[in-house]
Design a protein around this motif. Structure first.
Motif, short mmCIF file in Angstrom:
data_model
loop_
_atom_site.label_atom_id
_atom_site.label_comp_id
_atom_site.label_asym_id
_atom_site.label_seq_id
_atom_site.Cartn_x
_atom_site.Cartn_y
_atom_site.Cartn_z
N LYS A 107 0.82 -1.22 0.00
CA LYS A 107 0.00 0.00 0.00
C LYS A 107 0.85 1.27 0.00
CE LYS A 107 0.50 -1.84 4.23
NZ LYS A 107 0.25 -3.02 4.99
N THR A 163 -4.31 -3.78 13.47
CA THR A 163 -3.59 -3.54 14.72
C THR A 163 -4.36 -2.54 15.59
OG1 THR A 163 -1.50 -4.00 13.64
CG2 THR A 163 -1.38 -2.71 15.66
N GLU A 192 2.88 -3.44 11.60
CA GLU A 192 3.95 -3.18 10.64
C GLU A 192 5.30 -3.25 11.37
OE1 GLU A 192 3.30 -2.50 7.24
OE2 GLU A 192 1.36 -3.16 7.94
N ASP A 198 1.10 1.95 12.08
CA ASP A 198 -0.25 1.52 12.42
C ASP A 198 -0.93 2.54 13.32
OD1 ASP A 198 -0.26 -1.31 11.30
OD2 ASP A 198 1.46 -1.46 12.63
N1 HSE Z 1 -0.32 -3.63 9.93
C1 HSE Z 1 -1.44 -3.85 9.08
C2 HSE Z 1 -2.68 -3.94 9.97
C3 HSE Z 1 -1.27 -5.12 8.29
O1 HSE Z 1 -2.54 -3.99 11.19
O2 HSE Z 1 -3.78 -3.94 9.45
C4 HSE Z 1 -2.11 -5.18 7.06
O3 HSE Z 1 -1.88 -4.13 6.19
#
Ligand code: HSE
Length: 443
Positions: A107, A163, A192, A198
């Motif tokens: 992304k 998250t 992440e 996040d």
């Molecule tokens: N770190 C991201 C989340 C993972 O918590 O949604 C998925 O993009």
């Protein structure tokens, strides 16, 4: 059956390993659905010797993902490295330039360079597919681009970061601190590499920028997103929201307004009666308001290896079948410029929590500042027990002074009026600390 589709996977971490497992597990079904065998013939990873939950026997190992992207031994390049620059960007550019289709879950790369990459894919007549980049296993890209092609979309919003949703859900359910919940999310592999992506709202913003482009046919504009993370959400806010019939979610919202498109990421009050309020834990959800379907909500796993691999494999299957959509729904040159509607002009309800001295007239003064600007209050709640801290004491207000937490819910009003009223309240010098302000998303 046509020739096999030879796939190269760059990045064999949690998602990459799950992609190879899923392709192996579903090999027969995928062959009959697409008319071709899909075979992972090569991978690249930083540490080839690392133990992985994936059977990579028979795969050629490349130390350099860019060399893999250029290799004549693959037809399709899957980028699961991550990051907006460096090897992720260079390898995707290389694969496209060599006339290979690309599937990516990245992304950050799409938010920063999606338009140039899409233009390159169009020029080379290959696919650039990114279902896994937003909301993990939820097929939201395809829903917006193909499934809702007959609609005009007014608003798209959702829980796009597992998250944050996990943290807010656990804080509410188990009265745990923010730090404890974050540590658990990291342990479970949702966060992440740098969790500030996040909790600061940046990951949500990257995903939102992609949804905005797909929903409104405009060029991706992540710089036009107002971003607030969840760091300032306290257990007191979560409890007050619950008492008032709300839940707090980190939402990404893109909305068409008379002034343009409003894009915002922030902790948001959602009424407990809405579908999105019931989405707990690491789940993601996206709601779309559109003229023909009215309201549509998709809920599903937004992070984790298998769920994300499901989206990656769906893109691979499309490419095996020869499906090649314009990445953002219309040719890149036909995407409009995004006209940014300022969040300051946002119209909606607000949750405001203030720490007010427990003395006659203190609350009346606050209500007056609101009324002067025509702000109407839907509900008012008070809790006692706190004391003014020494660093907030001054001549009029001594350390240890009794304080009450006053929580206001406003009817719909303009954001600038709320900010003006708060500035006037601060200037009156009564309240103990800056107010907590959380927007309420309309149903
Ligand atoms: N770190 C991201 C989340 C993972 O918590 O949604 C998925 O993009």
């Amino acid at each position: 059956m046509s020739d096999s589709l030879r796939v190269g996977v760059a990045g064999v971490g949690t998602v990459g390993a799950a992609v190879t497992r899923l392709l192996a597990r579903q090999a027969d079904a995928l062959a009959s659905r697409t008319g071709r065998k899909i075979v992972v013939t090569a991978v690249s990873a930083r540490d080839p010797g690392k133990e992985r939950d994936a059977d990579l026997k028979g795969c050629e190992f490349f130390a350099d993902p860019v060399a893999l992207a250029a290799s004549p031994k693959i037809d399709l390049f899957v980028e699961l490295i991550g990051g907006a620059e460096g090897p992720a960007r260079t390898s995707v550019e290389t694969a496209l330039a060599h006339g290979k289709s690309v599937v990516t879950a990245n992304k950050a790369l799409l938010a920063a360079h999606g338009l140039e990459l899409a233009a390159l894919a169009e020029e080379k007549h290959v696919a650039l597919a990114f279902e896994a980049s937003v909301a993990g296993g939820i097929p939201i890209v395809k829903t917006l681009r193909e499934g809702l092609a007959g609609n005009s979309i007014e608003r798209v919003y959702g829980i796009l970061n597992g998250t944050c949703n996990y943290i807010l859900s656990r804080m509410e359910r188990e009265q745990l601190s923010f730090e404890q919940c974050l540590a658990e999310a990291q342990k479970l592999g949702y966060a992440e590499a740098d969790p500030t992506f996040d909790i600061g709202g940046f990951d949500t913003a990257h995903k939102l920028s992609i949804l905005t482009s797909l929903a409104f046919g405009v060029r991706i504009a992540p710089e036009a997103i107002d971003i607030e993370g969840i760091e300032r959400v306290s257990l007191a806010d979560i409890a007050a929201a619950g008492e008032l019939g709300f839940r707090i979610k980190l939402l990404g919202v893109a909305q068409r307004t008379a002034e343009g498109v409003e894009q915002r990421v922030h902790p948001t009050m959602v009424r407990k009666t809405t579908p999105i309020a019931e989405v707990m834990g690491v789940l993601n959800a996206v709601t779309i308001d559109a003229d023909a379907v009215h309201e549509l909500t998709l809920v599903g796993p937004g992070a984790g290896g298998e769920a994300t691999a499901s989206a990656v494999v769906a893109d691979i299957a499309d490419i095996a079948k020869g499906v090649r959509s314009a990445p953002f729904g219309v040719p890149t040159a036909a995407l409009g410029e995004l006209r940014r509607a300022p969040t300051r002009h946002h119209e909606g309800g607000y949750y405001i929590r203030l720490s007010v001295p427990d003395v006659p007239g203190a609350f009346a003064g606050i209500a007056t500042r609101m009324a002067e600007r025509g702000i109407s209050l839907e509900s008012i709640m008070q809790h006692g027990g706190a004391r003014r801290s020494a660093d907030r004491a001054d001549q009029g207000h001594a350390a240890g002074e009794a304080l009450r937490s006053v929580i206001l819910i406003t009817h719909a009003t303009s954001e600038y009026l709320v900010r003006e009223a708060l500035d006037a309240i601060y200037a009156d010098g009564v309240i103990d600390a800056p107010a907590q302000v959380i927007r309420i998303e309309r149903e």
